[in-house]
Write a protein that holds these residues in place. Structure first.
Motif: not given
Length: 125
Positions: A16-30
């Motif tokens: 869900x995070x990858x789809x929402x951010x649009x940059x291929x980021x997981x929660x840890x990346x954010x």
């Protein structure tokens, strides 16, 4: 964050995070402020030397085989992408001079014919 991202939710939060951010980021990346960077270069057929040549195509300039792949790539990239008529005219004149030709076609048509002839001889021998 991997525990929350993947283990706790079976990867649901990560997806869900990858789809929402649009940059291929997981929660840890954010949380860390990092971004996934792809270094893959996508090359389309229009960026290569290869070109579809009809079976009934008749080449006009056998001299094109005196040109190298690099020269044809440069001609193709500069002429077909620029849209600058003066540059295309100069390129056509330089190519005609290099091949010792007196082309009947206008500048862009001549360049396109050179590229097709080069492909024809390269593919069929």
């Amino acid at each position: 964050m991997r525990f929350v991202d993947i283990s706790l939710t079976s990867g649901g939060v990560a997806i869900i995070t990858i789809l929402i951010t649009g940059k291929g980021q997981r929660v840890g990346d954010v949380a860390a402020g990092t971004t996934v960077v792809s270094e893959k270069f996508r090359i389309g057929l229009h960026e290569t030397l290869l070109q579809e040549i009809p079976e009934d195509y008749v080449p006009k300039y056998p001299q094109v085989m005196n040109l190298s792949d690099q020269q044809i790539k440069q001609i193709k990239s500069e002429a077909l992408k620029s849209g600058d008529f003066l540059l295309i005219k100069q390129l056509a004149e330089k190519t005609a001079s290099l091949l010792q030709l007196n082309p009947e076609e206008k500048n862009l048509a001549f360049i396109e014919h050179i590229i097709k002839d080069y492909n024809y001889y390269g593919q069929r021998g």
